[in-house]
Design an enzyme around this catalytic site. Structure first.
Site, PDB file in Angstrom:
ATOM      1  N   ARG A  57      27.963  34.063  42.605  1.00  0.00           N
ATOM      2  CA  ARG A  57      27.868  34.224  44.040  1.00  0.00           C
ATOM      3  C   ARG A  57      28.965  33.500  44.815  1.00  0.00           C
ATOM      4  NH1 ARG A  57      23.278  35.256  42.386  1.00  0.00           N
ATOM      5  NH2 ARG A  57      23.542  33.383  41.159  1.00  0.00           N
ATOM      6  N   THR A  58      29.137  32.226  44.507  1.00  0.00           N
ATOM      7  CA  THR A  58      30.038  31.431  45.331  1.00  0.00           C
ATOM      8  C   THR A  58      31.463  31.981  45.271  1.00  0.00           C
ATOM      9  OG1 THR A  58      28.639  29.544  44.883  1.00  0.00           O
ATOM     10  CG2 THR A  58      30.783  29.082  45.839  1.00  0.00           C
ATOM     11  N   LYS A  86      45.852  22.444  28.199  1.00  0.00           N
ATOM     12  CA  LYS A  86      46.975  21.716  27.570  1.00  0.00           C
ATOM     13  C   LYS A  86      46.970  20.258  27.962  1.00  0.00           C
ATOM     14  CE  LYS A  86      49.801  25.874  28.073  1.00  0.00           C
ATOM     15  NZ  LYS A  86      50.785  26.446  28.998  1.00  0.00           N
ATOM     16  N   ARG A 107      35.715  24.676  42.426  1.00  0.00           N
ATOM     17  CA  ARG A 107      34.454  24.244  41.810  1.00  0.00           C
ATOM     18  C   ARG A 107      34.816  23.533  40.511  1.00  0.00           C
ATOM     19  NH1 ARG A 107      28.945  27.419  40.707  1.00  0.00           N
ATOM     20  NH2 ARG A 107      28.796  26.884  42.903  1.00  0.00           N
ATOM     21  N   HIS A 135      27.719  20.682  47.656  1.00  0.00           N
ATOM     22  CA  HIS A 135      28.024  22.111  47.727  1.00  0.00           C
ATOM     23  C   HIS A 135      27.858  22.476  49.198  1.00  0.00           C
ATOM     24  CE1 HIS A 135      28.557  26.166  46.721  1.00  0.00           C
ATOM     25  NE2 HIS A 135      27.490  26.410  45.982  1.00  0.00           N
TER      26      HIS A 135
END
Lengths: 308, 151
Positions: A57-58, A86, A107, A135
């Site tokens: 969703r986000t 890496k 995120r 959030h």
């Protein structure tokens, strides 16, 4: 408050005026979008979505919001396909990505990652979830959903149900609701009670807080029931998870004594805490809540880019 | 008479009333043991009327500012500071817990970005009594016992 160039990292950085301002801009954009179909405020601007952790969703709603504003999107949805594999530092990744874009959405599994990204980047950074910490855009869209459904937030009685101990969504939402004149019922099993420091903060701000394990007894007084998933991945101990798993299920039987106007919300994804039979009832607001993500994120992208 | 157990200094700073056993940590936090610095004296487990036992640190040739000394407030909240000029105390102050603590404390949250990436740790003091700080990065709060374990 100057919005152009501002980072959106934590709901703690917001005043009530800031929150109200974003909600009003979102409402204006939603109306404009309905009228015109698409907008071009962010034409020529590029959003970089850096999703080091998975999300449906986000990420999609940020991308949708940017497209609806007329901008374009680059990014990745898993760290495994990037130079992080890496051994590149987060700071270097951010400094690189900002050469390609005008705003960053991040995120990350580590708490504080978005704050660090914002310190490193010259361009605005929006936090789309940092570990179990914050959030903020979810909180803003939750408030927007409530405001759109009731025309106000003040005066409502709101129940927060489920994992109140580990759930970042309910922590941020409770902190933001403290700006309003609301009564809060915190409904959870004993093991998953809201942390004491948050309850103290709410009480200091004058919010009436009640803690209970009794869902059915509480439902008749509620205007909003905000349900959360009990998140297996946040439990340090599997045994503890098994003890509380499936403690509550919101179904039509449980809702039979609810007010006609009660709205049920959920940040999604859900597992079994809301029965699908509730989806068609007048109480279900969770898919409308998903929709709210777009205008709210359009507002935040537009404001931080300085194009509105 | 405790002060006489170590030599008096002509110019510099005396940090008194440090809780016993914390003197070395005070020296470390304030970087007093630089090779090119002046003489550094530490008296440990000295009798004190106020504390029972205490540590004293004297450093020659350096005049510590209140801001510098406040860095030790977390481990030595009882400390008093004397600035000495020509063998006389010219200024005296108590340490105070600052509003922000930068660089000396590690976050107790193992999943905090400050424990994995290059950052200078930063905490905001939420409450002085009892002591409670909030991490600038992960926003988790730490109380006194956790703070002392992570200095």
């Amino acid at each position: 408050m100057e919005w152009k160039g501002r980072d959106v990292i934590s709901i703690r950085d917001f005043s009530k005026e800031d929150i109200e301002f974003v909600l009003n801009v979102a409402e204006r954009l939603e109306a404009e979008l309905n009228e015109k179909g698409s907008l071009d405020y962010a034409k020529g601007k590029i959003l970089a979505t850096l999703f080091f952790e998975p999300s449906t969703r986000t990420r999609l709603s940020f991308e949708s919001a940017m497209h609806r504003l007329g901008g374009s999107v680059i990014g990745f949805s898993s760290a495994s396909s990037t130079s992080v594999k890496k051994g590149e530092s987060l700071a270097d990744t951010i400094k690189t990505v900002e050469q390609y874009s005008d705003v960053i959405v991040i995120r990350h599994s580590m708490e504080g990652a978005a704050r660090l990204a914002a310190e490193v980047a010259e361009i605005p950074v929006i936090n789309a979830g940092d570990g179990s910490n914050q959030h903020p855009t979810q909180t803003l869209l939750d408030l927007y959903t409530i405001k759109r459904a009731f025309g106000k937030i003040d005066g409502l009685t709101i129940g927060l149900l489920g994992d109140l101990k580990y759930g970042r969504t309910v922590h941020s939402l409770a902190e933001a609701l403290a700006f309003y004149n609301v009564e809060l019922y915190l409904i959870s099993p004993e093991l998953l009670r809201m942390p004491k420091h948050i309850i103290e903060e709410l009480q200091e701000k004058g919010v009436k807080v009640h803690e209970t394990s009794d869902l059915e007894g509480t439902i008749p007084g509620l205007d909003v029931l905000y349900v959360t998933r009990i998140q297996r991945e946040r439990f340090p101990d599997e045994q503890e998870y098994l003890k509380v798993k499936g403690s509550y299920q919101v179904n039509c039987e449980v809702l039979k004594n609810a007010k006609e106007t009660l709205k049920v919300m959920h940040p999604l994804p859900r597992v079994d805490e809301i029965h699908p039979e509730v989806d068609k009832s007048k109480h279900a607001l969770y898919f409308r809540q998903v929709f709210s993500g777009v205008p709210v994120r359009m507002a935040l992208l537009g404001l931080t880019l300085g194009v509105l | 008479m405790a002060e006489l157990k170590v030599t008096a200094i002509k110019e510099g700073t005396v940090i008194d009333h440090i809780p016993a056993g914390k003197g070395l940590k005070v020296i470390e936090i304030l970087h007093l043991n630089r090779p090119n610095g002046g003489a550094l004296l530490l008296a440990s487990n000295v009798h004190s009327k106020k504390l029972g036992k205490k540590d004293i640190v004297k450093v020659e040739g350096r005049f510590l500012s209140e801001e510098e000394v406040n860095k030790i407030a977390l481990i030595a909240p009882t400390a008093t500071v004397n600035i000495v000029r020509d063998y006389k105390v010219s200024e005296k102050f108590k340490v105070e817990v600052p509003d922000e603590i930068t660089g000396i404390l590690r976050c107790a949250n193992p999943n905090c970005v400050s424990n994995h990436e290059y950052t200078v740790s930063k905490f905001y003091v939420v409450s002085r009594e009892p002591l409670k700080v909030r991490c600038h990065y992960c926003e988790r709060t730490m109380e006194e016992d956790e703070i002392l374990r992570n200095l």
